[in-house]
Design an enzyme around this catalytic site. Sequence first.
Site, PDB file in Angstrom:
ATOM      1  N   CYS A  55       0.846  -1.199   0.000  1.00  0.00           N
ATOM      2  CA  CYS A  55       0.000   0.000   0.000  1.00  0.00           C
ATOM      3  C   CYS A  55       0.886   1.257   0.000  1.00  0.00           C
ATOM      4  CB  CYS A  55      -0.922  -0.014   1.219  1.00  0.00           C
ATOM      5  SG  CYS A  55      -1.863   1.499   1.436  1.00  0.00           S
ATOM      6  N   CYS A 113       0.208   3.549   3.004  1.00  0.00           N
ATOM      7  CA  CYS A 113       0.726   2.983   4.264  1.00  0.00           C
ATOM      8  C   CYS A 113       2.235   3.233   4.369  1.00  0.00           C
ATOM      9  CB  CYS A 113       0.422   1.490   4.321  1.00  0.00           C
ATOM     10  SG  CYS A 113      -1.344   1.083   4.259  1.00  0.00           S
TER      11      CYS A 113
END
Length: 242
Positions: free
Chosen positions: A9, A12
Amino acid sequence: MVEFYAPWCPACNALAPTWSDLSKRMRRKQLGVRTGAVDVTKSPGLSGRFVVTALPTIYHVKDGEFRQYKGPRDVDSMLGYIEEQRWKQTDPVPGWKAPNSLQMSLVAEFFKLSQALRNVHNMLMETYGLPTWGSYLIFAVGTIFLGALLGLLLVCIIDFLYPPRRPDKVFVSQAEADKLLEKKEEELINDDIVDDAEKDSDEEKNSPPDTSEDDDEKQVSEGGGDNERATEVRKRRPRKAD
């Protein structure tokens, strides 16, 4: 404070330094708050308990209550969320959806199963070199077979718990059976007699009216010279009663 992330991600990965800085500042200020991070690829059951549908997702947990943090993701905003107790302005997750509830435990098991199936799918394609459609075909056949097996098991359980009712058998002696048979035959004969009587009555009602002999003779005499050659008188039509 708990963060749910995934290694693939980008958001993230961008939040990782901020999250690390937040943890250090909380320890420095001795706020008694700990931070944690959960990799959803390694802990699918835990992400299922929290119903993580977007990444990254941040939760605030205190006294058994779970609140999702939806504010800015910079250090000062998240630190103020704790120090100023702004978390009290956020409604906690309802009890039926709480991660520690029974139903969410079942959801966690489904998340684990989905992750396991995904790993099998990747193994079939990477290790055994199957095409994507081949892996899908194997899963489709397995799903049909498993569904049929579970359906059969469910039917057996229902039949065991609620067995079908069978008609009660009545045992009679041979003499009683003969009497019942004779009574049935008499009823059939009586029905045939009644049907014949009704049929005869209908035929009489529909038959044309009979003419008497006197009427026939009168018609002959009135005929004059034209009917002299008539030597026979029309006979009366016999009635059914005769």
